[in-house]
Scaffold this active site. Structure first.
Site, PDB file in Angstrom:
ATOM      1  N   SER A 147      54.181  37.142 -25.484  1.00 17.14           N
ATOM      2  CA  SER A 147      55.626  36.904 -25.396  1.00 17.14           C
ATOM      3  C   SER A 147      56.196  37.432 -24.088  1.00 17.14           C
ATOM      4  CB  SER A 147      56.326  37.604 -26.569  1.00 17.14           C
ATOM      5  OG  SER A 147      57.716  37.640 -26.378  1.00 17.14           O
ATOM      6  N   TYR A 172      58.577  44.614 -31.578  1.00 17.10           N
ATOM      7  CA  TYR A 172      57.952  43.293 -31.414  1.00 17.10           C
ATOM      8  C   TYR A 172      57.215  43.214 -30.080  1.00 17.10           C
ATOM      9  CZ  TYR A 172      57.605  38.267 -30.512  1.00 17.10           C
ATOM     10  OH  TYR A 172      57.143  37.012 -30.198  1.00 17.10           O
TER      11      TYR A 172
END
Length: 342
Positions: A147, A172
């Site tokens: 990501s 995350y």
């Protein structure tokens, strides 16, 4: 007759997983799909994606059971958690998997601040379990989702793969950085070819309802205010789903150059869009003005994302081509149809 390649796609009921599976099935791959069908967002959307792939909702209710598609004779589905150390190896035992495309993850930056344990279970333990199964059953290649969040609040733009990513600002992001480290370790120790793709903001039909495009669309259609964070002073490298899928499949079908076993690549549009410009494009597509409410910056969020995709272009021929208004128009067309607004 050419033998079909068998690929495992984790997160197949997710946004990117669904679109990737559909394209690979059209290209005649044998696809084994896995998803835990969690309720982080409206699970009916996940079921609807699976129905598009020929997997009936009633067939997905039995945990760990193989389900066949009514639409593709070369698709099987399992409702399964990646962290399940008892059942995931059985799947690898039952199917001679040649490539893994790991797109499963607990998503959401803000949710990770309140529910960190879920992210460790799915994104780290689950990913490690996949790598262990690959090691045990001699699967030699993985393409996996990282990501853009690993870049944190870096002021160095555009983001380039050789920048430091040692300062994540959400749980995350920390789990995605951990995935990259684990993939490197398994590549080094066991010769597994691993390609990590740092996704930037992906949008398009069948997109996640917790993301800005969905939330803004719902607000516009219901005459509710849009929450505009950081007073609109944000920009995102919005990338249309078809461009993303082309990039993912390119890395599946072609190996890393120079006999390398490990690689990390940005996959985005390389053209950041200001949040307020993005809202204008949505207003144009709906033919309706949005009601905007300004809010301060949210914890764990970043000011801007901007992908340098030159490495992916050089090594895999990646070439995103969808203009933002075109992509938004296609999303709005799908949104109206899916939610019965036409």
């Amino acid at each position: 007759m050419k033998k079909r390649k068998t690929i495992l796609i984790t997160g197949i009921a997710g946004f990117i997983g669904y679109h990737t599976a559909k394209q690979l099935l059209e290209r005649d791959y044998k696809v084994i799909g896995v998803d835990n069908l969690n309720t982080y967002y409206d699970v009916d959307l996940k079921y609807a994606r699976l129905v598009e792939l020929g997997i009936a909702k009633t067939d997905t209710e039995f945990y760990g059971r193989e389900v066949s598609s009514s639409r593709y004779d070369h698709l099987s589905f399992y409702q399964l958690k990646l962290e399940d150390r008892a059942n995931l190896p059985k799947l690898f035992q039952n199917h001679r998997i040649e490539i893994v495309c790991n797109l499963a993850a607990q998503a959401g930056v803000r949710y990770s601040i309140e529910n960190p344990e879920v992210y460790i279970d799915t994104n780290i333990t689950g990913f490690l379990n996949v790598l262990q199964c690959m090691r045990e059953f001699q699967v030699s290649k993985i393409v996996y989702a990282s990501s853009s969040s690993v870049y944190g609040n870096s002021d160095e733009v555009p983001f380039k793969e050789d920048q430091s990513v040692d300062h994540p600002i959400s749980v995350y992001a920390a789990t995605k950085k951990t995935n990259e480290l684990l993939a490197h370790t398994y590549s080094h120790l066991f010769g597994i070819q691993s390609i990590g793709l740092r996704f930037f903001t992906v949008y398009g039909p069948w997109g996640r309802p917790d993301m800005a495009m969905h939330l803004f669309s719902e607000a516009i259609t219901k005459n509710k205010p849009i929450k505009v964070f950081n007073n609109g002073d944000l920009s995102r490298d919005f990338t249309y789903i078809d461009d993303i899928v082309e990039g993912v499949i390119a890395t599946i079908e072609k190996d890393l150059p120079h006999q390398k076993k490990y690689g990390i690549y940005n996959i985005g549009n390389s053209k950041p869009v200001q949040l307020l410009e993005f809202i204008k494009a949505l207003e144009l597509a709906f033919g309706k003005k949005a009601i905007k409410e300004m809010y301060p910056m949210q914890d764990g969020d970043v000011n801007q994302t901007w992908a340098d995709v030159s490495e992916l272009q050089k090594d895999f021929g990646y070439a995103p081509s969808t203009y933002i208004q075109t992509g938004i128009d296609r999303f709005v067309e799908w949104y109206k149809e899916y939610y019965g607004l036409v």
